[in-house]
Each structure stands twice: as C-alpha cells, then as structure tokens.
Design a protein around this motif. Structure first.
Motif, PDB file in Angstrom:
ATOM      1  N   GLN A 156       0.814  -1.220   0.000  1.00 24.88           N
ATOM      2  CA  GLN A 156       0.000   0.000   0.000  1.00 24.88           C
ATOM      3  C   GLN A 156       0.849   1.274   0.000  1.00 24.88           C
ATOM      4  N   PRO A 157       1.806   1.426   0.923  1.00 24.26           N
ATOM      5  CA  PRO A 157       2.587   2.662   0.877  1.00 24.26           C
ATOM      6  C   PRO A 157       3.378   2.819  -0.418  1.00 24.26           C
ATOM      7  N   LEU A 158       3.899   1.721  -0.945  1.00 26.82           N
ATOM      8  CA  LEU A 158       4.627   1.814  -2.213  1.00 26.82           C
ATOM      9  C   LEU A 158       3.703   2.227  -3.349  1.00 26.82           C
ATOM     10  N   ALA A 159       2.474   1.731  -3.343  1.00 28.91           N
ATOM     11  CA  ALA A 159       1.505   2.137  -4.372  1.00 28.91           C
ATOM     12  C   ALA A 159       1.170   3.621  -4.236  1.00 28.91           C
ATOM     13  N   ASP A 160       1.016   4.089  -3.006  1.00 28.87           N
ATOM     14  CA  ASP A 160       0.713   5.512  -2.780  1.00 28.87           C
ATOM     15  C   ASP A 160       1.862   6.403  -3.260  1.00 28.87           C
ATOM     16  N   MET A 161       3.098   5.989  -2.956  1.00 28.29           N
ATOM     17  CA  MET A 161       4.251   6.792  -3.387  1.00 28.29           C
ATOM     18  C   MET A 161       4.410   6.740  -4.903  1.00 28.29           C
ATOM     19  N   LYS A 162       4.141   5.585  -5.500  1.00 21.88           N
ATOM     20  CA  LYS A 162       4.235   5.469  -6.959  1.00 21.88           C
ATOM     21  C   LYS A 162       3.252   6.425  -7.623  1.00 21.88           C
ATOM     22  N   ALA A 163       2.034   6.498  -7.107  1.00 19.69           N
ATOM     23  CA  ALA A 163       1.029   7.411  -7.657  1.00 19.69           C
ATOM     24  C   ALA A 163       1.476   8.870  -7.504  1.00 19.69           C
ATOM     25  N   LEU A 164       2.034   9.192  -6.347  1.00 21.87           N
ATOM     26  CA  LEU A 164       2.517  10.560  -6.132  1.00 21.87           C
ATOM     27  C   LEU A 164       3.661  10.880  -7.081  1.00 21.87           C
ATOM     28  N   PHE A 165       4.629   9.989  -7.183  1.00 17.06           N
ATOM     29  CA  PHE A 165       5.792  10.247  -8.039  1.00 17.06           C
ATOM     30  C   PHE A 165       5.385  10.349  -9.510  1.00 17.06           C
ATOM     31  N   ALA A 166       4.339   9.625  -9.894  1.00 19.29           N
ATOM     32  CA  ALA A 166       3.835   9.737 -11.271  1.00 19.29           C
ATOM     33  C   ALA A 166       3.255  11.132 -11.508  1.00 19.29           C
ATOM     34  N   LYS A 167       2.548  11.670 -10.513  1.00 12.73           N
ATOM     35  CA  LYS A 167       2.010  13.044 -10.620  1.00 12.73           C
ATOM     36  C   LYS A 167       3.126  14.075 -10.679  1.00 12.73           C
ATOM     37  N   LEU A 168       4.145  13.883  -9.830  1.00 11.09           N
ATOM     38  CA  LEU A 168       5.224  14.868  -9.737  1.00 11.09           C
ATOM     39  C   LEU A 168       6.150  14.821 -10.937  1.00 11.09           C
ATOM     40  N   GLY A 169       6.330  13.645 -11.519  1.00  8.60           N
ATOM     41  CA  GLY A 169       7.313  13.514 -12.591  1.00  8.60           C
ATOM     42  C   GLY A 169       8.691  13.825 -12.047  1.00  8.60           C
ATOM     43  N   THR A 170       9.526  14.433 -12.853  1.00 12.93           N
ATOM     44  CA  THR A 170      10.889  14.758 -12.417  1.00 12.93           C
ATOM     45  C   THR A 170      11.034  16.196 -11.947  1.00 12.93           C
ATOM     46  N   ASP A 171       9.988  16.979 -12.082  1.00 15.87           N
ATOM     47  CA  ASP A 171      10.025  18.396 -11.704  1.00 15.87           C
ATOM     48  C   ASP A 171       9.920  18.540 -10.189  1.00 15.87           C
ATOM     49  N   ARG A 172      10.991  19.008  -9.565  1.00 14.50           N
ATOM     50  CA  ARG A 172      10.986  19.220  -8.116  1.00 14.50           C
ATOM     51  C   ARG A 172      11.087  20.709  -7.778  1.00 14.50           C
ATOM     52  N   SER A 173      10.675  21.543  -8.718  1.00 15.03           N
ATOM     53  CA  SER A 173      10.694  22.985  -8.460  1.00 15.03           C
ATOM     54  C   SER A 173       9.621  23.330  -7.430  1.00 15.03           C
ATOM     55  N   THR A 174       9.840  24.396  -6.700  1.00 12.07           N
ATOM     56  CA  THR A 174       8.887  24.793  -5.658  1.00 12.07           C
ATOM     57  C   THR A 174       7.491  25.046  -6.233  1.00 12.07           C
ATOM     58  N   PRO A 175       7.346  25.795  -7.337  1.00 13.38           N
ATOM     59  CA  PRO A 175       5.984  26.007  -7.857  1.00 13.38           C
ATOM     60  C   PRO A 175       5.278  24.695  -8.203  1.00 13.38           C
ATOM     61  N   HIS A 176       6.036  23.734  -8.760  1.00 11.16           N
ATOM     62  CA  HIS A 176       5.432  22.452  -9.125  1.00 11.16           C
ATOM     63  C   HIS A 176       5.041  21.667  -7.875  1.00 11.16           C
ATOM     64  N   LEU A 177       5.903  21.663  -6.870  1.00 12.08           N
ATOM     65  CA  LEU A 177       5.578  20.967  -5.630  1.00 12.08           C
ATOM     66  C   LEU A 177       4.395  21.638  -4.930  1.00 12.08           C
ATOM     67  N   GLU A 178       4.348  22.959  -4.960  1.00 10.92           N
ATOM     68  CA  GLU A 178       3.210  23.666  -4.355  1.00 10.92           C
ATOM     69  C   GLU A 178       1.904  23.308  -5.060  1.00 10.92           C
ATOM     70  N   LYS A 179       1.975  23.126  -6.372  1.00  9.59           N
ATOM     71  CA  LYS A 179       0.797  22.728  -7.151  1.00  9.59           C
ATOM     72  C   LYS A 179       0.256  21.384  -6.657  1.00  9.59           C
ATOM     73  N   HIS A 180       1.154  20.514  -6.199  1.00 10.66           N
ATOM     74  CA  HIS A 180       0.777  19.178  -5.729  1.00 10.66           C
ATOM     75  C   HIS A 180       0.845  19.060  -4.204  1.00 10.66           C
ATOM     76  N   PHE A 181       0.720  20.193  -3.523  1.00  9.48           N
ATOM     77  CA  PHE A 181       0.800  20.238  -2.059  1.00  9.48           C
ATOM     78  C   PHE A 181      -0.111  19.204  -1.404  1.00  9.48           C
TER      79      PHE A 181
END
Length: 164
Positions: free
Chosen positions: A117-142
C-alpha cells in the motif's frame, strides 16, 4: 662498488626530501597489483577493514525502513502555505523523505510486496510529480504530497511489526 653507488644514489637528499623528515622505519612494501575484479573487491574489503570506517553493507539493514519512516514522521507537525514563499524547504524535504522511504521499502529483506500500500501511494505521487521538483510544481501538488505523507504515517502506525 656498484652496490655502494646504488645505495648512495638512493640516500641522497633531493630538494623534495630535504623538507620532509626521514621515516625511522622502512616503509611497508606496497601491495601487488590486482589481477582481476574478484581480487580487487577482496583487496578493497581488506583495506576497508584496516581503517576505522566500516564497510557499507551490500543491502540496507532492516532498520532502514524504520529510520526512513522516522525522518518522514518528523515532518508531521510541519506545513507551509503554498504561494506564501515558505514551502521550498518543507515540500522538498517531505518529497525527499518519501523517496528515501520508497527506496528503503523496496530494498527491505521482506521484499516490496510487504509494503504494497505505501509503495503504491508513493508510486502514484511520483507519477504526478514527474521529475520536476521545483517549488511552484511541488506547491501545485501540495495536497497530494501531504496526503501521501499522512496516509503512509497512518498505514505505518497501523502496521508497527512491519518495520520494527
């Protein structure tokens, strides 16, 4: 006579030698060249044992999940306000802690299926985030980042024997 000349040439001071003191005992002979990768690995292991630093284990210890979870859990009372300029550190840290927990769970001796379950949750989050770790992008997915952190915390609290 040749031996005396060779000895004399070895003991003459050069400008470099004059600045450094002479050792009181002869230096230990250097190790023989390593013939293959197996010997190189063994030589590196023996060299590591001779130093004060322990060799790194080939696989993370079972404590890795517990330790990664503890650092994620340390963020539970932290938050920020997207758009207010106070989210760069917080969201970057939570995302990094989730990444490290993901890696620890995947490398755990129990296997990744143990943390499905936690791995599935993190996989879904990482798919949303992609490789962009900029603050505006992370704030968008707060909401997704904080929700994943909180959901994993709840799951881990409900499964204490899975990581202790």
């Amino acid at each position: 006579m040749l031996a005396a000349a060779a000895l004399a040439s070895c003991t003459q001071d050069t400008p470099q030698d004059a600045a450094s003191p002479r050792p009181s005992a002869p230096a230990a002979p250097s190790a023989a060249p390593v013939d293959n990768a197996d010997n190189a690995e063994q030589a590196a292991s023996e060299a590591s044992e001779a130093t004060d630093e322990p060799a790194l284990p080939a696989e993370p210890a079972p404590e890795a999940v517990r330790d990664a979870f503890a650092t994620l859990q340390a963020t539970l009372n932290d938050t920020c306000t997207p758009g207010a300029g106070d989210c760069a550190y917080f969201l970057g840290r939570v995302t990094r802690e989730l990444t490290e927990l993901d890696e620890a769970m995947r490398a755990d001796p129990k296997g990744p299926g143990h943390f499905k379950q936690p791995l599935a949750d993190m996989k879904a989050l990482f798919a949303k985030l992609g490789t962009d770790r900029s603050t505006p992008h992370l704030e968008k997915h707060f909401t997704a980042i904080v929700g994943t952190r909180d959901g994993i915390n709840t799951w881990m609290q409900d499964h204490p024997d899975d990581y202790r």
